[in-house]
Every structure is written in C-alpha cells, then in structure tokens.
Design an enzyme around this catalytic site. Structure first.
Site, PDB file in Angstrom:
ATOM      1  N   GLY A   1      31.630  29.505  32.969  1.00 13.19           N
ATOM      2  CA  GLY A   1      32.594  30.546  32.668  1.00 13.19           C
ATOM      3  C   GLY A   1      32.279  31.292  31.384  1.00 13.19           C
TER       4      GLY A   1
ATOM      5  CB  THR B   1      38.934  31.607  27.970  1.00 17.52           C
ATOM      6  OG1 THR B   1      40.290  31.931  28.317  1.00 17.52           O
ATOM      7  CG2 THR B   1      38.795  30.110  27.813  1.00 17.52           C
TER       8      THR B   1
ATOM      9  CG  HIS C   1      41.397  26.731  24.707  1.00 15.26           C
ATOM     10  ND1 HIS C   1      41.721  26.802  26.038  1.00 15.26           N
ATOM     11  CD2 HIS C   1      40.075  26.470  24.656  1.00 15.26           C
ATOM     12  CE1 HIS C   1      40.644  26.581  26.770  1.00 15.26           C
ATOM     13  NE2 HIS C   1      39.630  26.386  25.956  1.00 15.26           N
TER      14      HIS C   1
ATOM     15  CB  SER D   1      41.244  30.237  31.811  1.00 16.04           C
ATOM     16  OG  SER D   1      41.811  31.514  31.557  1.00 16.04           O
TER      17      SER D   1
ATOM     18  CB  ALA E   1      42.715  24.211  33.779  1.00 16.92           C
TER      19      ALA E   1
ATOM     20  CB  CYS F   1      37.954  34.988  32.301  1.00 18.13           C
ATOM     21  SG  CYS F   1      38.747  33.455  31.776  1.00 18.13           S
TER      22      CYS F   1
END
EC number: 2.3.1.181
Length: 219
Positions: free
Chosen positions: A71, A74, A76, A153, A167, A184
């Site tokens: 991926g 992204t 968090h 995600s 995830a 993403c």
C-alpha cells in the site's frame, strides 16, 4: 486449533508498536502459534508503504515512518482504531496448510464490513467499484468503503509466512487527520469516519468489542 491471543495495547507510539509486532512475528514463527490479534491507537503519524509515490506526502508536519507493508502512505491517529492481526498463514480455521494472502485480506475486510452492517451501513471491499467510481485507477483500492468514501485503510506485510501490520478504521472525526497527504493515493476528502456517517457520537468501546468478536470468529 487454538484461538488467536487477543491483546489491547491502548495508546502507543508507532515505533514501539512496530517493535512489538516484529517480536510477535518471531514468536509466532518460532513457536508455530496461530497468532495474535492486537488493538491499539497511535499518536498522529504517517506510515509510508512500499507503493507510496512522491506526491502522496506533500505538507505533512508530523512523524513519518517507512514500513514494509503493502500500500501507499496513510495516516494513523487517536481518532482511529488500529488492528494488527499477527497471523500464521500456515494455519487456517480448519487446520489446513494455506499460506495465501489474498483470502486472508478478503476475510479481514469482510469482518469490518460485517460490523458496519450492525450500524446500518453498507460497506464494500476495496477491490470493488469504489475506485472506479472515483476514476483513480492508480490509487490503492484496498480497505473498506461506504459508497465513495473510505472508512478503513488496510495494508499488510508478510515475513516467514506470518502476516503483520493491518488496518486503521476511522471512528471519530478529526479535522487535522489526513492533512498534507494523499492517503492511499486519494484526496483527503475521500476519507470518512463512522461518526460522520452516523451523524452521531460513536461508542468506541462497543465498536471494539463487536470487531474483536467478529475477527476472532473468522481469522
């Protein structure tokens, strides 16, 4: 077959969580364990997966960590629930030798979809029409979507046939999340939280319990 061992790490720095994941990967491999299911949250951080492109992170002001999962980049943060299944891919619920990652990803995403149904939401797996609807054929279409918005995600890595990473599910709204990046590969406004979808506060404890129960049933 023995069940997965559940752990809740609470709020934990990403670097520390990554070290603990790596330790569990070694433990699962060396002791041939089925694996662990970990829940946690992180202080704000952006993780950069193997498929990340230069334009994905353009004005992010916080920590940036390169990781070995699949991926793209992204976010968090505390508004999310992060799930790390440390899963022995040589085991299945029926005890057969398997070692396939795609069936695992589908089961993982489907479990999130199942929990969203309990809130009256029709989630869909990433490998569906969501990416086509957004006309973004170069973006990362994994995860879970509700209509044209991405709520979860998903990005995993595999070492010694043990899956790790996992995830991040957007539970509460945070206006500062996803700023300065294309999560993403999508514009930030594609991301959505459960709170926004429900237009009501989210009982995080209840959601965690529902997802824990479902994941332990299917993984």
């Amino acid at each position: 077959m023995a069940d997965l061992i559940f752990q809740d790490w609470g709020l934990i720095n990403y670097d520390e969580a990554l070290k603990k994941q790596n330790d569990l990967v070694e433990k699962v491999h060396n002791e041939d364990l089925p694996g662990f299911l970990v829940f946690c949250t992180h202080p704000p951080v952006v993780t950069v997966g193997r498929a990340t492109q230069a334009e994905d992170v353009f004005a992010w002001q916080g920590p940036l960590v390169e990781v070995t999962r699949g991926g793209r980049a992204t976010y968090h943060g505390p508004s999310q629930l992060v799930i790390y299944p440390i899963l022995n891919l040589s085991h299945t619920r029926k005890g057969r030798k398997d070692r396939e990652i795609n069936p695992y990803l589908k089961v993982f995403e489907d479990a999130i979809v199942d929990v969203l149904k309990t809130y009256g939401l029709n989630g869909i797996e990433g490998r569906s029409s969501a990416k086509q609807n957004l006309n973004r054929h170069d973006a990362d279409d994994t995860g879970v979507w509700v209509q044209d918005h991405k709520i979860a995600s998903v990005g995993v890595g595999v070492r010694k046939w043990v899956a790790f990473h996992g995830a991040a599910i957007n539970l509460t709204f945070d206006e500062k999340a996803f700023q300065g990046l294309r999560p993403c590969g999508f514009p930030p406004e594609v991301m959505i939280s459960l709170e926004q979808l429900l237009k009501a506060p989210v009982d995080v404890k209840e959601f965690k319990e529902k997802l824990k129960r479902r994941l332990l049933e299917v993984l």
